[in-house]
Enzyme design. Structure first.
Site, mmCIF file in Angstrom:
data_model
loop_
_atom_site.group_PDB
_atom_site.id
_atom_site.type_symbol
_atom_site.label_atom_id
_atom_site.label_comp_id
_atom_site.label_asym_id
_atom_site.label_seq_id
_atom_site.Cartn_x
_atom_site.Cartn_y
_atom_site.Cartn_z
ATOM 1 N N GLU A 76 -2.474 -23.753 22.349
ATOM 2 C CA GLU A 76 -2.758 -23.513 23.764
ATOM 3 C C GLU A 76 -2.878 -24.829 24.535
ATOM 4 O O GLU A 76 -2.445 -24.926 25.672
ATOM 5 C CB GLU A 76 -4.043 -22.682 23.931
ATOM 6 C CG GLU A 76 -3.851 -21.219 23.583
ATOM 7 C CD GLU A 76 -2.785 -20.536 24.445
ATOM 8 O OE1 GLU A 76 -2.593 -20.921 25.606
ATOM 9 O OE2 GLU A 76 -2.125 -19.621 23.927
ATOM 10 N N TYR A 104 -9.224 -21.870 31.369
ATOM 11 C CA TYR A 104 -8.011 -21.325 30.764
ATOM 12 C C TYR A 104 -8.059 -21.394 29.229
ATOM 13 O O TYR A 104 -7.889 -20.386 28.534
ATOM 14 C CB TYR A 104 -6.755 -22.062 31.285
ATOM 15 C CG TYR A 104 -5.548 -21.616 30.526
ATOM 16 C CD1 TYR A 104 -4.911 -20.434 30.865
ATOM 17 C CD2 TYR A 104 -5.098 -22.318 29.404
ATOM 18 C CE1 TYR A 104 -3.845 -19.967 30.123
ATOM 19 C CE2 TYR A 104 -4.036 -21.865 28.650
ATOM 20 C CZ TYR A 104 -3.410 -20.688 29.020
ATOM 21 O OH TYR A 104 -2.371 -20.221 28.263
ATOM 22 N N ASP A 131 -2.742 -17.763 33.675
ATOM 23 C CA ASP A 131 -1.959 -18.994 33.873
ATOM 24 C C ASP A 131 -0.861 -18.687 34.899
ATOM 25 O O ASP A 131 -0.855 -17.613 35.507
ATOM 26 C CB ASP A 131 -1.400 -19.498 32.537
ATOM 27 C CG ASP A 131 -0.326 -18.571 31.970
ATOM 28 O OD1 ASP A 131 -0.117 -17.475 32.540
ATOM 29 O OD2 ASP A 131 0.316 -18.954 30.977
#
Ligand code: SF4
Length: 359
Positions: A34, A117, A135
């Protein structure tokens, strides 16, 4: 479960792409992938991810690593604060959490580099917590799906969308739900010409029904970014060139580069270089012809770097604007993490010096 959620999950089960971090999911892999995927395409990330986990297979090995090695493995991926924070975070995870990432998104946000996030992504994908990830892909998909007309550069649009998605993720497997939307945004609900005919959300999509897929999401134009001319010097002394390690608190901190800097208004580029070499290293040099000119873009500005060949004349180098200065051969340069512009300059230097029979 809403019908669209079920269709989305079925689509994901059938069409998701192969990614190495999906093979044998574990929190460390999810976290690493990520972080690498922020601002970066999957295809670019895959080889970096593989190299990284081969060298640092666990949080413990990453925590114990030297920052220079971490940056070297990150070289070319950009946004280097991600690598520095990842390394810092690995130390925190080992020292304060016994090597195990906390599962809760709020707890994750206490760790360096875990913003909203990354925390939501790791908490949901690795630990199955029902936290929606928002996102750019997710914003695009749902602004179209629900016909949201707010400017997606406004931060509250993210928060509002996250709240709107919460009841849906609570009814679904959170990991698959979040990954499915991101995958749909990457493969089907593309920024230009979305493939609505093969989209599982098509039966309920407002943008498709109202022929507004080209108008959504609404995104205000960015201001044009400034462009700076930069001069750098490849200073030669006894078969070696001088490089400096950028300070940790600077952009590209920890990476090495040739001395130099931004041109001031009305200043000839060679004067810029003389001034910067003097103030950054204390050396006096002879400036010869340029090796190359390299364009490079960052998020908020662009640069054109002119790299000059220089010969050391006098003075002893002092790290006046960097953490450290070193004289290295062109072969030794390979071992140092360099920003992209410096990599391009070093390639031009190698080619030129090889042609001159010097390397
Ligand atoms: S139907 Fe088209 S616009 Fe709507 S979500 Fe699917 S791909 Fe995007």
């Amino acid at each position: 479960m809403a019908e669209w959620t079920q269709r989305l999950l079925n689509w994901f089960a059938q069409y998701q792409r192969w990614m190495p971090w999906r093979e044998a999911p574990q929190p460390y892999w999810t976290w690493l992938s990520e972080v690498m995927l922020q601002q970066t395409q999957v295809e670019t990330v895959i080889p970096y991810f593989k190299r990284f986990i081969e060298r640092f297979p666990t949080v413990q090995t990453l925590a114990a690593a030297d920052q220079q090695e971490v940056l070297k493995l990150w070289e070319g991926l950009g946004y280097y604060s991600r690598a520095r924070n990842l390394h810092k975070a690995a130390k925190v995870v080992v020292e304060q959490y016994g090597g195990e990432l906390p599962q809760d998104a709020d707890a994750l946000q206490q760790i360096p580099g875990f913003g909203p996030y990354t925390s939501a992504a790791v908490s949901s994908i690795a630990f199955g917590r029902p936290v929606p990830v928002v996102d750019g892909n997710v914003l695009r998909v749902f602004c179209r799906f629900w016909g949201i007309e707010d400017d997606i550069r406004q931060p509250q649009v993210k928060t509002e969308l996250q709240a709107r998605l919460e009841p849906f993720i609570k009814d679904a497997p959170p990991s698959a739900f979040n990954q499915a939307i991101m995958e749909l945004g990457a493969l089907v609900c593309r920024p230009k010409s979305p493939h609505c005919a093969s989209c599982p959300l098509a039966p309920d999509c407002v943008a498709l029904r109202e022929h507004r897929t080209a108008d959504l999401p609404v995104k205000s134009k960015r201001k044009p970014v400034p462009h700076y001319p930069v001069a750098v010097g490849v200073i030669w002394k006894a078969g070696k060139v001088l490089i400096g390690r950028r300070r940790q608190d600077q952009m590209l901190g920890g990476l090495w580069e040739f001395p130099g800097g931004k041109q001031m208004a009305e200043e000839p580029l060679t004067e810029t270089l003389r001034r910067k070499i003097d103030t950054e290293t204390g050396l006096q040099v002879r400036i010869d012809s340029p090796y190359c000119q390299v364009d490079h873009g960052f998020t908020h500005f662009k640069i054109t770097v002119t790299a000059f060949r220089c010969e050391w004349q006098s003075g002893t180098e002092q790290p006046l604007a960097t953490d450290e200065l070193r004289w290295v051969t062109l072969d030794e340069l390979d071992a140092y993490p360099l920003p992209k512009a410096a990599i391009k300059v070093s390639e031009a230097v190698r080619n030129y010096e090889r042609m001159q029979g010097n390397a």
